[in-house]
Design a protein around this motif. Structure first.
Motif, PDB file in Angstrom:
ATOM      1  N   SER A  43       1.023  -1.237  -0.050  1.00 31.79           N
ATOM      2  CA  SER A  43      -0.127   0.076   0.239  1.00 31.79           C
ATOM      3  C   SER A  43       0.597   1.372   0.214  1.00 31.79           C
ATOM      4  N   ASN A  52      -3.379  -0.391  -2.962  1.00 35.20           N
ATOM      5  CA  ASN A  52      -3.171  -1.535  -2.873  1.00 35.20           C
ATOM      6  C   ASN A  52      -2.761  -2.413  -3.879  1.00 35.20           C
ATOM      7  N   ASN A 120       3.976   1.020   2.862  1.00 39.32           N
ATOM      8  CA  ASN A 120       4.046  -0.248   3.044  1.00 39.32           C
ATOM      9  C   ASN A 120       4.780  -1.357   2.013  1.00 39.32           C
ATOM     10  N   ASP A 123       2.246  -5.386   2.915  1.00 42.81           N
ATOM     11  CA  ASP A 123       1.366  -5.519   4.146  1.00 42.81           C
ATOM     12  C   ASP A 123       0.094  -5.916   4.238  1.00 42.81           C
ATOM     13  N   THR A 181       8.159  -0.276  11.443  1.00 38.26           N
ATOM     14  CA  THR A 181       6.905  -1.735  10.782  1.00 38.26           C
ATOM     15  C   THR A 181       5.791  -0.940  11.767  1.00 38.26           C
ATOM     16  N   LYS A 189      -3.232  -6.573  10.360  1.00 39.53           N
ATOM     17  CA  LYS A 189      -2.500  -5.984   9.836  1.00 39.53           C
ATOM     18  C   LYS A 189      -0.332  -6.206  10.085  1.00 39.53           C
ATOM     19  N   GLU A 191       2.538  -4.060   8.878  1.00 42.87           N
ATOM     20  CA  GLU A 191       2.662  -3.175   8.169  1.00 42.87           C
ATOM     21  C   GLU A 191       4.068  -3.002   7.725  1.00 42.87           C
ATOM     22  N   HIS A 196       5.252   7.505   7.368  1.00 42.11           N
ATOM     23  CA  HIS A 196       3.860   7.534   6.836  1.00 42.11           C
ATOM     24  C   HIS A 196       4.132   9.123   7.612  1.00 42.11           C
TER      25      HIS A 196
END
Length: 220
Positions: A43, A52, A120, A123, A181, A189, A191, A196
């Protein structure tokens, strides 16, 4: 359906309709599933639009090459059906090692500069629920039992689901403070990739028309 395997670990990739996703990751002689079906695979944000593996892709071609140490890298080239993007997903396996590396190359085939953020590389919706899982991060010094939003100290993060004795590790090869991470921020999830926009040192890459950018690798 593509099976990526070195005899120890097998990852099943599905390209169907307008999606590319991970259907399963399994270990030899072990039946428990590591990921949930139809995990979004990767993503990122492209000019602030979320993208994604379910965002509408057309498979262009595949390729396979040899790499140092007797390994094999498998390449999947995809083109967005609605955005000016082409991507190359690369998975590398090594003989008799339960390691699977992955990186992504993104090419701007539009007519204007494009902004890439929130990447990511991995993901995956996992089968590691917080009620049964302990996570060790920050070079193994911290234990997380509910959620983790790690940054530059998450070089290698380990997960142990004690109800079925299943464990795995996620490594991130991104440089320094751009490393990120995370696990179980909203769902179970994983990632792993670059920081970000809300992080202390957010990643951003401007890609000019006709140019490509290759991400750092992550591995499981």
């Amino acid at each position: 359906v593509f099976n990526i395997s070195n005899g120890v670990i097998t990852r099943k990739i599905c390209v169907t309709g307008d999606s590319v996703y991970t259907q399963s990751i399994t270990l030899q002689n072990y039946t428990a599933q590591i990921v949930a079906p139809k995990s979004v695979q990767f993503s990122f944000s492209w000019n602030d639009l979320p993208v994604n593996g379910h965002s509408g892709w057309q498979l262009i071609k595949t390729a396979q090459t040899s790499i140092e140490g007797g390994g094999i890298s498998r390449h999947y080239f995809l083109k967005s059906k609605s955005l000016g993007i082409e991507i190359e997903l690369v998975y590398a396996t090594y003989p008799n090692l339960s390691v699977l590396r992955k990186w992504i190359t993104i090419r701007n085939i539009g007519t204007k500069d494009a902004k890439l953020e929130n990447l990511n590389v991995e993901d995956l919706e996992t089968m590691f629920w917080n009620t049964h899982t302990t996570v060790h991060g920050n070079y193994g010094r911290y234990k997380y039992v509910e959620r983790m939003d790690g940054q530059w100290d998450e070089v290698l993060t380990t997960f142990y689901r004690y109800d079925n004795m299943l464990a795995w590790a996620v490594g991130n090869e991104a440089p320094g403070v751009l490393k990120r991470t995370a696990w179980n921020l909203s769902t179970s999830k994983i990632e792993s990739g670059l920081t970000h926009t809300y992080d202390d040192f957010p990643f951003r890459k401007w890609i000019k028309p006709g140019q490509s950018w290759k991400s750092p690798a992550v591995f499981i």
